[in-house]
Design an enzyme around this catalytic site. Structure first.
Site, PDB file in Angstrom:
ATOM      1  N   GLY A   1      -9.700   4.587  -4.064  1.00  0.00           N
ATOM      2  CA  GLY A   1     -11.032   4.502  -4.658  1.00  0.00           C
ATOM      3  C   GLY A   1     -11.765   5.838  -4.603  1.00  0.00           C
ATOM      4  O   GLY A   1     -11.308   6.800  -3.982  1.00  0.00           O
TER       5      GLY A   1
ATOM      6  N   SER B   1     -13.107   2.771  -1.348  1.00  0.00           N
ATOM      7  CA  SER B   1     -12.156   2.496  -0.279  1.00  0.00           C
ATOM      8  C   SER B   1     -12.677   1.335   0.573  1.00  0.00           C
ATOM      9  O   SER B   1     -13.830   1.342   1.000  1.00  0.00           O
ATOM     10  CB  SER B   1     -12.002   3.760   0.580  1.00  0.00           C
ATOM     11  OG  SER B   1     -11.132   3.483   1.630  1.00  0.00           O
ATOM     12  N   GLY B   2     -11.847   0.360   0.757  1.00  0.00           N
ATOM     13  CA  GLY B   2     -12.233  -0.800   1.579  1.00  0.00           C
ATOM     14  C   GLY B   2     -12.910  -1.893   0.775  1.00  0.00           C
ATOM     15  O   GLY B   2     -13.360  -2.892   1.327  1.00  0.00           O
TER      16      GLY B   2
ATOM     17  N   ASN C   1     -11.726   1.921   6.121  1.00  0.00           N
ATOM     18  CA  ASN C   1     -10.823   0.785   5.915  1.00  0.00           C
ATOM     19  C   ASN C   1      -9.663   0.879   6.906  1.00  0.00           C
ATOM     20  O   ASN C   1      -9.034   1.936   7.027  1.00  0.00           O
ATOM     21  CB  ASN C   1     -10.296   0.844   4.462  1.00  0.00           C
ATOM     22  CG  ASN C   1      -9.417  -0.338   4.126  1.00  0.00           C
ATOM     23  OD1 ASN C   1      -9.142  -1.183   4.976  1.00  0.00           O
ATOM     24  ND2 ASN C   1      -8.960  -0.380   2.879  1.00  0.00           N
TER      25      ASN C   1
ATOM     26  N   SER D   1      -6.298   1.516   4.801  1.00  0.00           N
ATOM     27  CA  SER D   1      -6.651   2.262   3.591  1.00  0.00           C
ATOM     28  C   SER D   1      -5.399   2.829   2.912  1.00  0.00           C
ATOM     29  O   SER D   1      -4.549   3.445   3.566  1.00  0.00           O
ATOM     30  CB  SER D   1      -7.610   3.391   3.975  1.00  0.00           C
ATOM     31  OG  SER D   1      -8.007   4.065   2.816  1.00  0.00           O
ATOM     32  N   SER D   2      -5.320   2.576   1.619  1.00  0.00           N
ATOM     33  CA  SER D   2      -4.168   3.103   0.873  1.00  0.00           C
ATOM     34  C   SER D   2      -4.364   4.600   0.710  1.00  0.00           C
ATOM     35  O   SER D   2      -5.356   5.023   0.116  1.00  0.00           O
ATOM     36  CB  SER D   2      -4.085   2.455  -0.506  1.00  0.00           C
ATOM     37  OG  SER D   2      -4.214   1.073  -0.399  1.00  0.00           O
TER      38      SER D   2
ATOM     39  N   GLU E   1     -14.057   8.744  -3.621  1.00  0.00           N
ATOM     40  CA  GLU E   1     -14.334   9.180  -2.244  1.00  0.00           C
ATOM     41  C   GLU E   1     -15.429  10.232  -2.207  1.00  0.00           C
ATOM     42  O   GLU E   1     -15.372  11.228  -2.937  1.00  0.00           O
ATOM     43  CB  GLU E   1     -13.064   9.729  -1.597  1.00  0.00           C
ATOM     44  CG  GLU E   1     -12.087   8.606  -1.227  1.00  0.00           C
ATOM     45  CD  GLU E   1     -10.877   9.101  -0.468  1.00  0.00           C
ATOM     46  OE1 GLU E   1     -10.692  10.317  -0.362  1.00  0.00           O
ATOM     47  OE2 GLU E   1     -10.125   8.243   0.019  1.00  0.00           O
TER      48      GLU E   1
ATOM     49  N   THR F   1      -6.378  -3.357  -2.708  1.00  0.00           N
ATOM     50  CA  THR F   1      -5.006  -3.694  -2.329  1.00  0.00           C
ATOM     51  C   THR F   1      -4.856  -5.208  -2.143  1.00  0.00           C
ATOM     52  O   THR F   1      -3.850  -5.801  -2.539  1.00  0.00           O
ATOM     53  CB  THR F   1      -4.624  -2.932  -1.050  1.00  0.00           C
ATOM     54  OG1 THR F   1      -4.831  -1.545  -1.290  1.00  0.00           O
ATOM     55  CG2 THR F   1      -3.195  -3.165  -0.663  1.00  0.00           C
TER      56      THR F   1
END
Ligand SMILES: Nc1ncnc2c1ncn2[C@@H]1O[C@H](COP(=O)(O)OP(=O)(O)OP(=O)(O)O)[C@@H](O)[C@H]1O
Ligand SMILES: [Mg+2]
Length: 1231
Positions: free
Chosen positions: A377, A95-96, A147, A150-151, A379, A100
């Site tokens: 992503g 993540s981050g 993030n 974050s998605s 986690e 994206t």
């Protein structure tokens, strides 16, 4: 990356760090199975996504440009277009790490390069695809600790392309929205962006209708204590969201419903419960409940009931029992409220995705897809629950694809294809995937499902049951059970999951009470669109659990991805602080390790970057070898294996660069395959260039031809009528009358009005004045000729006349001289109507008899050198009525009606023309009656615009000679070539002949003297006056010579010139006329043998001896006999012969009076250059108007046919009185 000397995780880490610190965030590993781009988040704007940078990647292969996300997009797009294969780009990372961002750049690139031009439908698709990013980010992204954007869901976007590579549609698949975030977030995280956008920027109408206030007013948005995010402006993002909604086609009423549902969610969060006296939950603020009921369009009472109680049904022996209502405590009621809020938001999100898909539905013709997978992503939190299990499971599956394709399948293929190969070890995470998803032995999801099924009523009992079942998994090395938690050793690290609440989340079933509530809503968006399912109380089917769903969609995704040619973007997060300068070695090393980059590079280094079946290889590259392809066609006769070998050998691909498998050819380095691709591109490029060149040459040739035709037409359109008239003349007499030799020389045009009666001056004016023309009478033919003049008691004699034929009659004019007065009278006017026929002999003489009906004067006998033409005009003007006969003897009527026979006798002693005496015409033999004229002389060469010389292509020798030292003509060799001015014209220089100069300055080129004036008509020609001296630089056979005059060069007609021989000291040249004391009386016709050259330019009236009124010989060559009976032409001839025999060779013999045109008498060979000019050669002047020439009818085809009509002789632009002047010149010469 593949060039690293040491392939270790540390070396890769170090390399990435160096690059990253240098602002290079990308590195690539180019493999056959899929290109791998490593991207390290820079956390700053590097300015590397501009249109300019984008443009620089267009059409380039991966090796040509530095690694970039655009290069991957280009490779995928190119691969799709060239190899007709679906593509997918799998973006993975924490993540981050920048997934994206990378996905958005891929879309940016594809939208920019995928054509469509002005096609609005394609542009619309592109706009919509790009608009899905802000829209789905608003609803699916949130600020997390890792993030800011974050998605919180996974997204697989498939862009559909037509055969031309233009986007025609798209499909978005959504994966597992993190719905828990709707009802609560950990500290410093936020709910989904859209809630903050709405609460901060909702327009007054929404604020009022949905009771919207700032985010701080709602518990779901304010509890975590984070209302604002650095770098995110919720107000502007709100308008971006609305804009995106508009672009994807969400109608206003749909937007209203969306925001209404968001308001429902927000207000649900503010619905609090208090514990009643009975310990049951009661709604603390009924107004909130009522407002929610108003928004949901349900009954307020029903809403309260659904939130604070649960309807239970007893079951006995599988049969339904009694139904009763169980009140809920505060915790339970709060959970039901949150469940409703989550359900509304989750279903709203899914509906938005479906609605977007509806707008993006393919416009038809979709052939290929490029899919972009941007999924959450891996986690690892402190407290990991069911959501993390699902997310990490999906990441395991994606890693599995990566391993499957880049490591396992690749190595297996080498073995299968019997390629020499040393296996490379790698960690295969299939064991972890099995641990989570397998049914037998049951994996984590199966255990969860079992636990849910057995203890469905009590969540904590179910959790306990789940813990027990997990005990069976302990044999798996990647699993550890730790009381109420369990640990899974994922490829990316160990994760400890908390069991609590897992079974409940897995169940994922919405309470029947809530579903019934939604179904009762009068708002169809809620009742039908968001909650369409209806509860079947009799159904025993277990609804799918969340675990089932994620497994199903994940496997479907894997199947889809496996059918595409993949590219990978492995995003790496350099630090956890969003720092643009901190490169956390440990963090990166960990990611490098679990991403398997090391193994990836090893396989790539040892393996082959490209492979394909023999057939496909030959099909793609047969053009690159002349043995396999010719002019785009496949010509190889052997099998495809030998074809492959032929292509590889022909292109000098080194032996160690390729290997032949059992069914495929393997190419080791991507450079080689790119080089082959490059050659292939060049081949097509060359072909295209060739076609273009051929086309351009064709177009140029077409224009040249068109111009030639136009030029030819412009030059000849005025002549066509004349030539047709001549053609008609040939047909008229063809095979019936012998021909004059000179008539055969070239195609003389029948221009008709030779004396230029229609528009000329001088003599022509005189004729015009003498003519008695009726109204509408137009001259069509004029010529000098003779007629027979009766004499008393003696036979008739030929006498010169001027013949003028009009469209109505024939005029015979006579010229007489009285003293110095020359008079011309229209002696005889013969209406065409009275002429019944024309007779001519079969020999080559010029006599014709016009038979006239019932005329007391009898028939008219004429001699005319252009008799054929005269007969053509007669036929033409009478519409073909006047018949033409050719007979050996002609019978005609004399005055008084007596019939006389005119005989024609061949007499070779007659030097030229014919001689009439006492009804007998003596004439030498002519050419056969069947002889055909020679084709016309070629036209003069065209001069190019840049040079006044002849084009080099036509006469290379001439131009070469010009640039090289020119061989001099024999005459010029003895005298040095000089550019001195021309010597003065000698006969005007002095009264007495000058002594010969010691070293005469001879011009470098032969000199010619103009015998007629010439007015240039086109560029490249030079004009001159009569008697001008010209230097001839080059003689062309076509009659046009390159001449120099006054230092200027240009083309001149050769038949206007006469070779100029400088007069020799003896005999003395005639004194210049200016110095003459007094002109002597003009000599009589009989003294025409004088050898003194006379200036020919003046149009002097014909001299007539002794002031007699006798007709004057004005017709060259047909002069009146001299007093001694010898015609002047004969006297001239004899004088010349005598001079030649005497060998004096002195003064040049006077040029015999030339007959006009080709009818002139043959000139002795020695004097043939310059050719004896006829009447001034026809350089057709352009008439102002030109009628379409009449196609002549064939003579002798029964009924009299109309003769062709010659066009009017040009008057407006032709030099005045040329014909008359030239005739006068001729007259003066003959005398
Ligand atoms: N190539 C890049 N250039 C500049 N900044 C970047 C780049 N990639 C990512 N970032 C920054 O990092 C942030 C996080 O990136 P992104 O949202 O793409 O991460 P992600 O991998 O999608 O994370 P998540 O899994 O949480 O959705 C972006 O908001 C942006 O500020
Ligand atoms: Mg993301």
């Amino acid at each position: 990356m593949t060039l690293l000397t040491k392939i270790t995780n540390e070396a890769i880490n170090e390399n990435l760090e160096k690059r990253w610190k240098n602002g290079e965030i990308y590195a690539s590993i180019i493999t056959y199975i899929g290109h791998v781009l490593i991207s390290v988040n820079p956390f700053r704007d590097l300015g590397i996504y501009t249109d300019q940078v984008l443009g620089s990647y267009r059409g380039k292969n991966l090796l040509e440009m530095p690694p970039h996300v655009f290069a991957i997009a280009e490779a995928a797009y190119h691969h799709m277009s060239s190899y007709k294969e679906n593509q997918c780009v799998i973006i993975s990372g924490e993540s981050g790490a920048g997934k994206t961002e990378a996905a958005k750049r891929i879309m940016q690139y594809i939208a920019a390069v995928s054509g469509g031009g002005q096609n609005s439908s394609i542009q619309e698709i592109k706009d919509m695809v790009l608009a899905t990013n802000p829209l789905l980010e608003s609803f699916g992204c949130a600020k997390t600790l890792r993030n800011n954007n974050s998605s919180r869901h996974g997204k697989y976007l498939e862009i559909q392309f037509n055969a031309q590579g233009e986007p025609v549609g798209a499909v978005i698949t959504n994966y597992l929205l993190e719905k828990n975030r709707v009802v609560g977030q950990i500290e410093n995280e936020r709910n989904f962006h859209v809630f903050y956008q709405l609460t901060k920027a909702a327009p007054p109408e929404y604020q009022e209708a949905y009771g919207l206030q700032g985010p701080e007013s709602f518990l779901y948005t304010s509890r975590s204590g984070c209302l604002d995010v650095e770098g995110i402006n919720d107000v502007t993002e709100y308008s971006e969201t609305i804009k995106a909604m508009d672009i994807v086609g969400l109608q206003k009423h749909e937007q209203d419903e969306i925001f209404k549902m968001l308001a429902v969610v927000l207000w649900l969060g503010n619905l609090l419960f208090v514990e009643g006296d009975d310990g049951n939950a009661a709604i603390s603020d009924p107004d909130v409940a009522n407002f929610i009921a108003y928004l949901m369009e349900v009954d307020g009472e029903s809403l309260s009931k659904a939130l604070t109680s649960r309807v239970m049904e007893t079951q006995r022996g599988g049969r339904r029992g009694s139904v009763y209502e169980v009140p809920l405590n505060v915790t339970q009621a709060t959970a039901v409220r949150d469940a409703l809020a989550k359900a509304v938001y989750e279903r709203l999100f899914e509906w938005i995705v479906q609605r977007v898909n509806l707008s993006l539905q393919t416009r038809g013709g979709d052939q290929y897809v490029i899919g972009v997978l941007d999924i959450y992503g891996f986690e690892i939190f402190d407290d990991n629950s069911f959501e993390q299990l699902c997310i990490n499971y999906v990441n395991e599956k994606l890693q599995q694809i990566f391993i499957e394709l880049t490591l396992k399948a690749e190595q297996e293929e080498y073995v299968r294809e019997q390629i020499q190969w040393t296996p490379i070890k790698f960690f295969n995470n299939k064991i972890v995937c099995d641990l989570i998803e397998e049914k037998r032995p049951p994996g984590v999801f199966a255990a969860l499902n079992d636990a849910c099924a057995t203890a469905h009523a009590d969540p904590s009992a179910a959790d306990n049951s789940f813990v027990q079942r997990l005990g069976f998994l302990s044999s798996n090395a990647h699993f550890e059970s730790r009381g109420s938690k369990f640990l899974i050793r994922h490829y990316a690290g160990d994760v400890l999951y908390n069991v609590e609440g897992m079974t409940d989340k897995n169940k994922d079933s919405l309470l029947k009470d809530l579903l019934n509530l939604a179904a009762a809503s009068t708002n169809s968006f809620i009742a039908q669109t968001l909650f369409p399912e209806r509860i079947d109380p009799n159904s025993k089917k277990r609804p799918p659990t969340a675990g089932d769903k994620i497994k199903l969609s994940c496997n479907a995704l894997v199947t889809k991805l496996m059918q595409c040619h993949p590219s990978y973007i492995r995003t790496i997060k350099p630090n956890d602080n969003r720092s643009s300068s901190e490169f956390n070695d440990k963090r990166v090393l960990h990611q490098v390790q679990y991403l398997g980059l090391c193994e990836n590079i090893r396989v790539r280094r040892a393996g082959f970057a490209y492979r394909t079946t023999f057939e496909k290889f030959v099909e793609r590259f047969y053009l690159l070898c002349p043995a396999t392809g010719y002019a785009g066609d496949y010509i190889w006769q052997g099998d495809s294996v030998s074809g492959c070998l032929e292509i590889l050998k022909h292109n000098n691909i080194p032996q160690d660069e390729w290997q032949m498998g059992t069914s495929k050819v393997f190419i080791r380095h991507p450079e080689t395959i790119f080089a082959l691709e490059n050659l292939r591109d060049k081949y097509w490029h060359n072909m295209a260039t060739r076609i273009q060149r051929a086309w351009r040459a064709y177009v140029r040739y077409k224009w040249e031809c068109a111009r030639k035709i136009q030029r030819f037409w412009r030059q000849n359109k005025y002549n066509i009528g004349y030539l047709q008239a001549r053609e008609y003349g040939h047909e008229l007499l063809g095979g019936r009358k012998e021909r004059r030799r000179f008539s055969l020389l070239s195609m003389r045009k029948f221009t008709g009005d030779y004396l230029d009666v229609r528009g000329g001056t001088g003599l022509a004016t005189m004729i015009r004045n003498a003519l008695t023309l009726k109204g509408g009478e137009e001259v069509v033919f004029s010529m000098r000729g003779m007629t027979l003049v009766p004499r008393a008691m003696r036979s008739s004699v030929p006498s010169p006349r001027t013949l003028v034929l009009t469209n109505q009659s024939l005029h015979v004019l006579v010229t007489t001289k009285n003293g110095k007065m020359i008079t011309m009278t229209d002696e005889k006017i013969l209406s065409l109507n009275v002429i019944s026929s024309v007779s001519t002999s079969t020999l080559r003489d010029d006599w014709i008899v016009l038979h006239v009906d019932n005329s007391p004067d009898g028939d008219t006998i004429l001699s005319c050198i252009f008799k054929t033409e005269l007969m053509v005009h007669l036929a033409q003007q009478s519409g073909g009525r006047i018949r033409v006969d050719a007979t050996p003897q002609i019978q005609y009527k004399k005055k008084g009606g007596k019939t006389v026979t005119m005989k024609f006798v061949k007499n070779e002693k007659i030097p030229r023309d014919d001689v009439y005496k006492s009804h007998v015409v003596n004439v030498p033999s002519g050419e056969s009656a069947n002889s055909a004229s020679m084709p016309p002389c070629p036209t003069k060469p065209r001069l190019t615009a840049t040079s006044s010389r002849k084009p080099a292509a036509r006469k290379p020798a001439a131009s070469a000679a010009r640039s090289a030292p020119r061989p001099k003509p024999a005459a010029a060799i003895s005298s040095p070539a000089t550019s001195r001015p021309l010597p003065p014209i000698q006969n005007n220089a002095r009264p007495t002949p000058p002594p010969p100069p010691p070293a005469p300055a001879t011009p470098s080129h032969p000199q010619f003297k103009a015998i007629y004036p010439f007015q240039s008509q086109e560029a490249g020609e030079i004009a001159f006056e009569k008697d001008d001296l010209l230097e001839i630089v080059e003689k062309d056979e076509n009659g046009w010579w390159l001449a120099r005059k006054d230092g200027k060069e240009g083309w001149v007609p050769s038949n206007y010139l006469e070779e100029y021989v400088a007069p020799k000291p003896t005999p003395a040249p005639p004194p210049p006329p200016a110095r003459r004391a007094a002109p002597p009386p003009p000599p009589s016709a009989g003294s025409a043998t004088s050898s003194s050259p006379k200036p020919r330019s003046s149009i002097s009236p014909p001299s007539i001896g002794g002031g007699s009124t006798a007709p004057v010989a004005v017709m060259p060559g047909i002069a009146a006999p001299s007093s001694n009976g010898v015609p002047p032409w004969k006297a001239q001839l004899e004088a010349r012969k005598a001079a030649a025999a005497g060998g004096s060779g002195g003064s040049p013999a006077p040029t015999p009076a030339p007959r006009p045109g080709p009818g002139a008498a043959p000139v002795p060979a020695a004097r043939r250059a310059p050719p004896a000019p006829g009447p001034k050669p026809a350089i057709p002047a352009k008439p102002s108007t030109m009628g379409k020439p009449v196609i002549p009818a064939r003579p002798g085809s029964g009924a009299p046919t109309p003769a062709p009509r010659a066009p009017p002789r040009p008057t407006s632009t032709s030099p005045p009185s040329n014909a008359a002047a030239s005739l006068a010149d001729a007259v003066s010469v003959i005398k």
